[in-house]
Motif scaffolding. Structure first.
Motif, PDB file in Angstrom:
ATOM      1  N   VAL A 162       1.896  -3.833 -10.865  1.00  0.00           N
ATOM      2  CA  VAL A 162       2.258  -3.143  -9.631  1.00  0.00           C
ATOM      3  C   VAL A 162       3.735  -3.364  -9.353  1.00  0.00           C
ATOM      4  CG1 VAL A 162       1.822  -2.983  -7.152  1.00  0.00           C
ATOM      5  CG2 VAL A 162      -0.071  -3.436  -8.735  1.00  0.00           C
ATOM      6  N   ASP A 163       4.442  -2.287  -9.005  1.00  0.00           N
ATOM      7  CA  ASP A 163       5.874  -2.434  -8.763  1.00  0.00           C
ATOM      8  C   ASP A 163       6.113  -3.301  -7.532  1.00  0.00           C
ATOM      9  OD1 ASP A 163       7.017  -0.495  -6.364  1.00  0.00           O
ATOM     10  OD2 ASP A 163       5.121   0.209  -7.205  1.00  0.00           O
ATOM     11  N   ALA A 164       7.191  -4.061  -7.598  1.00  0.00           N
ATOM     12  CA  ALA A 164       7.475  -5.075  -6.576  1.00  0.00           C
ATOM     13  C   ALA A 164       7.596  -4.471  -5.185  1.00  0.00           C
ATOM     14  CB  ALA A 164       8.744  -5.839  -6.944  1.00  0.00           C
ATOM     15  N   GLU A 165       8.226  -3.317  -5.072  1.00  0.00           N
ATOM     16  CA  GLU A 165       8.446  -2.720  -3.757  1.00  0.00           C
ATOM     17  C   GLU A 165       7.125  -2.411  -3.053  1.00  0.00           C
ATOM     18  OE1 GLU A 165      10.085  -1.579  -0.345  1.00  0.00           O
ATOM     19  OE2 GLU A 165      11.072  -2.608  -1.997  1.00  0.00           O
ATOM     20  N   SER A 166       6.126  -1.968  -3.810  1.00  0.00           N
ATOM     21  CA  SER A 166       4.825  -1.667  -3.213  1.00  0.00           C
ATOM     22  C   SER A 166       4.166  -2.923  -2.664  1.00  0.00           C
ATOM     23  CB  SER A 166       3.912  -1.005  -4.243  1.00  0.00           C
ATOM     24  OG  SER A 166       4.392   0.279  -4.599  1.00  0.00           O
ATOM     25  N   ILE A 167       4.314  -4.032  -3.368  1.00  0.00           N
ATOM     26  CA  ILE A 167       3.729  -5.281  -2.881  1.00  0.00           C
ATOM     27  C   ILE A 167       4.502  -5.781  -1.668  1.00  0.00           C
ATOM     28  CG2 ILE A 167       3.199  -7.679  -3.445  1.00  0.00           C
ATOM     29  CD1 ILE A 167       2.606  -6.822  -6.267  1.00  0.00           C
ATOM     30  N   HIS A 168       5.821  -5.666  -1.702  1.00  0.00           N
ATOM     31  CA  HIS A 168       6.624  -6.021  -0.515  1.00  0.00           C
ATOM     32  C   HIS A 168       6.165  -5.207   0.696  1.00  0.00           C
ATOM     33  CE1 HIS A 168       9.547  -8.799  -2.166  1.00  0.00           C
ATOM     34  NE2 HIS A 168       9.874  -7.961  -3.127  1.00  0.00           N
ATOM     35  N   GLN A 169       5.963  -3.917   0.500  1.00  0.00           N
ATOM     36  CA  GLN A 169       5.515  -3.050   1.593  1.00  0.00           C
ATOM     37  C   GLN A 169       4.137  -3.460   2.107  1.00  0.00           C
ATOM     38  OE1 GLN A 169       5.763   1.173   0.766  1.00  0.00           O
ATOM     39  NE2 GLN A 169       7.677   0.932  -0.365  1.00  0.00           N
ATOM     40  N   THR A 170       3.242  -3.792   1.179  1.00  0.00           N
ATOM     41  CA  THR A 170       1.896  -4.188   1.572  1.00  0.00           C
ATOM     42  C   THR A 170       1.926  -5.489   2.377  1.00  0.00           C
ATOM     43  OG1 THR A 170       1.000  -3.133  -0.420  1.00  0.00           O
ATOM     44  CG2 THR A 170      -0.426  -4.706   0.725  1.00  0.00           C
ATOM     45  N   LEU A 171       2.712  -6.440   1.943  1.00  0.00           N
ATOM     46  CA  LEU A 171       2.843  -7.701   2.671  1.00  0.00           C
ATOM     47  C   LEU A 171       3.385  -7.464   4.080  1.00  0.00           C
ATOM     48  CD1 LEU A 171       4.197  -9.805  -0.299  1.00  0.00           C
ATOM     49  CD2 LEU A 171       2.186 -10.430   1.052  1.00  0.00           C
ATOM     50  N   ALA A 172       4.344  -6.564   4.189  1.00  0.00           N
ATOM     51  CA  ALA A 172       4.910  -6.262   5.509  1.00  0.00           C
ATOM     52  C   ALA A 172       3.899  -5.543   6.393  1.00  0.00           C
ATOM     53  CB  ALA A 172       6.174  -5.412   5.344  1.00  0.00           C
ATOM     54  N   LEU A 173       3.158  -4.614   5.820  1.00  0.00           N
ATOM     55  CA  LEU A 173       2.158  -3.868   6.592  1.00  0.00           C
ATOM     56  C   LEU A 173       1.105  -4.791   7.203  1.00  0.00           C
ATOM     57  CD1 LEU A 173       1.505  -0.752   4.314  1.00  0.00           C
ATOM     58  CD2 LEU A 173       2.410  -0.708   6.646  1.00  0.00           C
ATOM     59  N   PHE A 174       0.693  -5.800   6.427  1.00  0.00           N
ATOM     60  CA  PHE A 174      -0.396  -6.665   6.870  1.00  0.00           C
ATOM     61  C   PHE A 174       0.090  -7.994   7.447  1.00  0.00           C
ATOM     62  CE2 PHE A 174      -2.476  -3.667   4.054  1.00  0.00           C
ATOM     63  CZ  PHE A 174      -3.671  -3.411   4.714  1.00  0.00           C
ATOM     64  N   LYS A 175       1.359  -8.088   7.757  1.00  0.00           N
ATOM     65  CA  LYS A 175       1.894  -9.298   8.374  1.00  0.00           C
ATOM     66  C   LYS A 175       1.128  -9.592   9.657  1.00  0.00           C
ATOM     67  CE  LYS A 175       6.162 -11.241  10.319  1.00  0.00           C
ATOM     68  NZ  LYS A 175       6.032 -12.531   9.619  1.00  0.00           N
ATOM     69  N   ASP A 176       0.662 -10.825   9.790  1.00  0.00           N
ATOM     70  CA  ASP A 176      -0.118 -11.282  10.954  1.00  0.00           C
ATOM     71  C   ASP A 176      -1.470 -10.588  11.088  1.00  0.00           C
ATOM     72  OD1 ASP A 176       2.000 -12.962  11.697  1.00  0.00           O
ATOM     73  OD2 ASP A 176       2.958 -11.351  12.851  1.00  0.00           O
ATOM     74  N   LYS A 177      -1.878  -9.825  10.068  1.00  0.00           N
ATOM     75  CA  LYS A 177      -3.141  -9.087  10.172  1.00  0.00           C
ATOM     76  C   LYS A 177      -4.109  -9.388   9.028  1.00  0.00           C
ATOM     77  CE  LYS A 177      -1.185  -5.193  12.748  1.00  0.00           C
ATOM     78  NZ  LYS A 177       0.169  -5.757  12.909  1.00  0.00           N
TER      79      LYS A 177
END
Length: 359
Positions: A162-177
Motif C-alpha cells: 500500500v502506498d505510504a500516502e494512503s496509509i498516512h491519510q487513513t491514520l489521519a482520518l481515524f485519529k482519536d476514532k
C-alpha cells in the motif's frame, strides 16, 4: 448422538465456518507451495534445563532482540503466538462483542474477519480498487463506525504494498476514532518503507510482524505487535499468562541474533531472486495472467484452467492455494516461492498438464 454441544454453543458460533488453513485443506504433499512458508529450515539448539518452569509472559531476550531489529523501544512491543494472536488480542482488547466493528479491505488476509466473527464483532468492508490500491472514499465512509482498520501491506494474496500516502491519510482520518493496524507479515521481502518507525508519529498506529515468513519459523508460532506503550498495556490485559513456550523463546532469540539475522538476510535475497525467476517463467506461459506485485514471497496467477491444473498438481504432491473466492480473483491461484528444485518441479508439472490439455 447427543446434541448438547449444539444446544449450548453461543448463537453466533453456530454460523461460523473454520478458517481453511493450508494444513486443514491438505494433510500431505511433497512441495508445500500453498502457505507462503519459507523453503529453508535452519538449525537451532534448545536448553531443556528450564522446561520444568513456566515461561516468562514476555521473554526479555526476545523482546529486546526484536525491538532492536525493528527499531522500536521494548515497551512498544508485545510477542505472541504468531501475528494471528496479535489480531485476536486487538479485537478482544478494543472491541465489544455484539456492538463494535472492524474494517477490512478485501481481497486480503482472511483471519481479520474470522477472528472478529469468532468474538461476535462485526466486519465492515472497504474493497480495494481494481488495481489493488486502497479506496480512500470507501474507507472514509467508515469513520466513526469501526474500532480497528486492518491494512495488509504487503498484501496477501496480491503481493502489493500500500502506498505510504494512503496509509498516512487513513491514520489521519481515524485519529482519536480507531486503531489502524498495518500487517507487515511479508515486510522483509518488500522494497518500500515499513511502518515500525512511524509509531512516534501516530498514537493510533499498530504494526503486526511475524517470524513465520522470511525467518522460516512458521512452525514456531511467534509474532509481534508494535504499538504505543499504552496500547501494549491494554493487550497485556487480555493475553494468556504464558503465551510463548520456553523452546519457542529460545529459538526466536537465536533467530534474532546477529548470526541469525545474517542468515535470514541471505535467504531472503535468494528467495527474491527465485521469485523473479518464477514470475517470469509463469508470465511467459500463454495460459497464465500474472496479477499483483512482487513485494511478498508468492506469485498470483489467473488461468481459465484453474481447477484442472490445481487438481493435477495435488495429484503430484504439489500444493498451491486457490484464491477464486476472493474479490476480483476468479480463477486465481497463489503460488508460494519454493527452492530451486521445487519451482522446477512445479513448472514441469504445469507444462505437462497443458501439453495433455492440448493433445
Amino acid at each position: 448422538m447427543s446434541n448438547l454441544a449444539d444446544k449450548l454453543q453461543s448463537p453466533h458460533v453456530k454460523t461460523l465456518t473454520p478458517y481453511q488453513s493450508a494444513r486443514r485443506l491438505f494433510s500431505g504433499g511433497q512441495d508445500w507451495l500453498n502457505a507462503n512458508e519459507s523453503p529453508f529450515a535452519n538449525d537451532y539448539s534448545v536448553d531443556a534445563s528450564r522446561f520444568n518452569r513456566y515461561p516468562d509472559c514476555q521473554p526479555k531476550t526476545v523482546i529486546q532482540s526484536y525491538a532492536q531489529y525493528a527499531g522500536v523501544e521494548p515497551e512498544q512491543l508485545l510477542v505472541s503466538r504468531g501475528a494471528d494472536e496479535g489480531i485476536e488480542l486487538l479485537i478482544r482488547g478494543f472491541c465489544e462483542a455484539g456492538k463494535d466493528n472492524i474494517l477490512i479491505c478485501p481481497p486480503t488476509y482472511g483471519m481479520y474477519a474470522i477472528s472478529a466473527e469468532t468474538f461476535n464483532v462485526g466486519v465492515e468492508k472497504a474493497p480495494l480498487k481494481a488495481d489493488f490500491s486502497l479506496d480512500m472514499d470507501a474507507i472514509e465512509s467508515q469513520v466513526g463506525k469501526v474500532k480497528l482498520v486492518f491494512i495488509c501491506s504487503p498484501n496477501n494474496p496480491t503481493g502489493t504494498q500500500v502506498d505510504a500516502e494512503s496509509i498516512h491519510q487513513t491514520l489521519a482520518l481515524f485519529k482519536d476514532k480507531a486503531l489502524v493496524v498495518v500487517d507487515e507479515a511479508y515486510i522483509e521481502f518488500a522494497e518500500g518503507e515499513n511502518w515500525a518507525n512511524k509509531l512516534a508519529d501516530y498514537d493510533n498506529l499498530v504494526v503486526l510482524r511475524t517470524l513465520s515468513k522470511a525467518f522460516g519459523l512458521a512452525g514456531l508460532r511467534c509474532g509481534f505487535t508494535l504499538a504505543s506503550p499504552e496500547i501494549i498495556e491494554v493487550l497485556l490485559k487480555v493475553i494468556a499468562p504464558y503465551p510463548l513456550a520456553e523452546p519457542v523463546a529460545q529459538i526466536a532469540a537465536q533467530a534474532l541474533s546477529a548470526q541469525g539475522l545474517a542468515t535470514i538476510k541471505q535467504q531472503v535475497g535468494e528467495l527474491n531472486g527465485l521469485k523473479t525467476e518464477l514470475r517470469a517463467a509463469l508470465s511467459s506461459r500463454a495460459e497464465f495472467e500474472v496479477l499483483g506485485d512482487t513485494q511478498a514471497n508468492f506469485v498470483l496467477v489467473r488461468t481459465e484452467h484453474k481447477q484442472g491444473l490445481m487438481d493435477a498438481l495435488v495429484e503430484q504432491g504439489i500444493l498451491v492455494r486457490d484464491q477464486s473466492k476472493q474479490l476480483y480473483l476468479d480463477n486465481c491461484l497463489r503460488i508460494s516461492v519454493g527452492d530451486k528444485a521445487q519451482n522446477a518441479r512445479l513448472l514441469a508439472a504445469i507444462d505437462a498438464f497443458f501439453k495433455q490439455e492440448t493433445a
